[in-house]
Design an enzyme around this catalytic site. Structure first.
Site, PDB file in Angstrom:
ATOM      1  N   ASP A  61       9.648  32.194  20.280  1.00  0.00           N
ATOM      2  CA  ASP A  61       8.665  31.274  20.180  1.00  0.00           C
ATOM      3  C   ASP A  61       7.799  31.650  20.867  1.00  0.00           C
ATOM      4  O   ASP A  61       7.573  32.611  20.328  1.00  0.00           O
ATOM      5  CB  ASP A  61       8.999  30.928  22.054  1.00  0.00           C
ATOM      6  CG  ASP A  61       9.620  31.828  22.925  1.00  0.00           C
ATOM      7  OD1 ASP A  61       9.425  33.327  22.824  1.00  0.00           O
ATOM      8  OD2 ASP A  61       9.360  31.490  24.488  1.00  0.00           O
ATOM      9  N   TYR A  76       4.042  33.685  21.049  1.00  0.00           N
ATOM     10  CA  TYR A  76       3.738  35.409  22.137  1.00  0.00           C
ATOM     11  C   TYR A  76       3.671  34.285  23.703  1.00  0.00           C
ATOM     12  O   TYR A  76       1.920  33.291  23.534  1.00  0.00           O
ATOM     13  CB  TYR A  76       2.411  35.768  21.286  1.00  0.00           C
ATOM     14  CG  TYR A  76       2.485  36.637  20.202  1.00  0.00           C
ATOM     15  CD1 TYR A  76       3.600  37.931  21.071  1.00  0.00           C
ATOM     16  CD2 TYR A  76       1.639  36.521  18.943  1.00  0.00           C
ATOM     17  CE1 TYR A  76       4.058  38.186  19.072  1.00  0.00           C
ATOM     18  CE2 TYR A  76       2.234  37.234  17.631  1.00  0.00           C
ATOM     19  CZ  TYR A  76       3.173  38.128  18.348  1.00  0.00           C
ATOM     20  OH  TYR A  76       3.149  38.574  16.680  1.00  0.00           O
ATOM     21  N   PHE A 106       5.286  35.164  14.788  1.00  0.00           N
ATOM     22  CA  PHE A 106       4.232  37.095  14.683  1.00  0.00           C
ATOM     23  C   PHE A 106       3.250  36.868  14.523  1.00  0.00           C
ATOM     24  O   PHE A 106       2.719  38.342  14.680  1.00  0.00           O
ATOM     25  CB  PHE A 106       5.831  37.876  13.780  1.00  0.00           C
ATOM     26  CG  PHE A 106       7.078  37.952  14.174  1.00  0.00           C
ATOM     27  CD1 PHE A 106       7.703  38.717  14.824  1.00  0.00           C
ATOM     28  CD2 PHE A 106       8.030  36.685  13.072  1.00  0.00           C
ATOM     29  CE1 PHE A 106       8.855  38.722  15.254  1.00  0.00           C
ATOM     30  CE2 PHE A 106       9.355  36.783  13.666  1.00  0.00           C
ATOM     31  CZ  PHE A 106       9.677  37.841  14.552  1.00  0.00           C
ATOM     32  N   HIS A 119      15.407  42.850  15.942  1.00  0.00           N
ATOM     33  CA  HIS A 119      14.964  42.118  15.756  1.00  0.00           C
ATOM     34  C   HIS A 119      13.604  43.573  15.874  1.00  0.00           C
ATOM     35  O   HIS A 119      13.881  44.440  16.702  1.00  0.00           O
ATOM     36  CB  HIS A 119      14.984  41.493  17.210  1.00  0.00           C
ATOM     37  CG  HIS A 119      13.440  40.573  17.114  1.00  0.00           C
ATOM     38  ND1 HIS A 119      12.198  41.238  17.526  1.00  0.00           N
ATOM     39  CD2 HIS A 119      13.565  38.941  17.155  1.00  0.00           C
ATOM     40  CE1 HIS A 119      11.503  40.518  18.482  1.00  0.00           C
ATOM     41  NE2 HIS A 119      12.004  38.819  17.426  1.00  0.00           N
TER      42      HIS A 119
END
Length: 257
Positions: free
Chosen positions: A98, A100, A111, A219
């Site tokens: 989702d 930031y 990202f 991740h």
């Protein structure tokens, strides 16, 4: 997007938190209206039309949350920004979770941040560190990944909004129906899309990607980057797979802000 916690010690901007009506969310008016306004590419209209009522309900939910005092991120016009990339131009799919949750960071692309954001989110900093280790490209000073999108890299979050300071807060309001439909459409693309799945949450989508080329690793968040993200060489591997498919390589070096 990353799983990292927002910088809660940073003061919130003092600007008033907007209270949105459902009509303030462009997707409330339907995918054709969004395409007409240039907020999504017209090639996505057919995918989203069956979900028009879901989009309207999401808009109502977000409106109620904002009127209740939640700060909703990103700006409504940016929430579906990943779909500005035409369907037939998508050659790489990078899945985030989702947006930031730090005000000013989310811009509708997983990202990525706006070019002016400093310091960079830690997950993005780790992505740049791995990019350098993989390809030798020096880390960029900014978080604008628009040049990747321009080359056919879709930066898609599974959930398209979040409440400031509360990562994961909008996971159950209906967004996954939208991201699932997008992934289903891309799974039917020819030649196939190369999908990059960072972390367990993204890797749960493997079953919906039967016709894609799938790459996976840990991740890039600070909690997991050292457990298999660093050294995974995703960027050179993507280009190798694209060449095997007869597609152009991605130029990963970002322009100066």
């Amino acid at each position: 997007m990353s799983t990292e916690q927002p910088a809660l010690f940073d003061p919130m901007p003092e600007a008033a938190v907007p209270g949105y009506s459902p009509e303030d969310f462009p997707f409330f008016h339907g995918p054709r209206s969004m395409a007409d306004a240039g907020l999504i590419d017209p090639s996505w209209v057919a995918t989203l039309l069956p979900l028009s009522s879901t989009l309207q309900q999401i808009a109502r939910d977000l409106s109620a949350r904002s009127l209740g005092g939640e700060r909703i991120l990103p700006d409504p016009a940016l929430m579906l920004r990943a779909l500005q990339l035409p369907v037939d131009q998508v050659k790489v799919l990078i899945i985030g979770q989702d947006p930031y949750p730090t005000p000013g960071h989310a811009i509708g692309l997983s990202f990525a941040t706006g070019a002016q954001v400093r310091p960079l989110p830690r997950s993005l900093g780790n992505i740049y560190r791995e990019l350098h280790g993989d390809t030798g490209i020096p880390p960029a000073e900014h978080g604008d990944l628009g040049s990747w999108q321009d080359q056919g890299v879709m930066l898609l979050n599974q959930v398209f909004s979040v409440s400031a300071g509360l990562p994961g807060s909008h996971q159950k309001i209906g967004w996954t129906a939208i991201s699932t439909a997008v992934i289903d459409r891309l799974n039917r693309s020819t030649p196939p899309v190369v999908a990059l799945l960072w972390g367990n949450q993204a890797q749960k989508l493997v079953g919906a990607m039967s016709n894609m080329v799938i790459l996976r690793s840990a991740h890039p968040s600070p909690l997991s980057a050292s457990r298999g993200f660093f050294g995974s060489r995703p960027f050179s591997t993507i280009n190798h797979e694209l060449e095997a498919l007869g597609r152009d390589r991605v130029r990963w070096r970002l322009p100066s802000a």
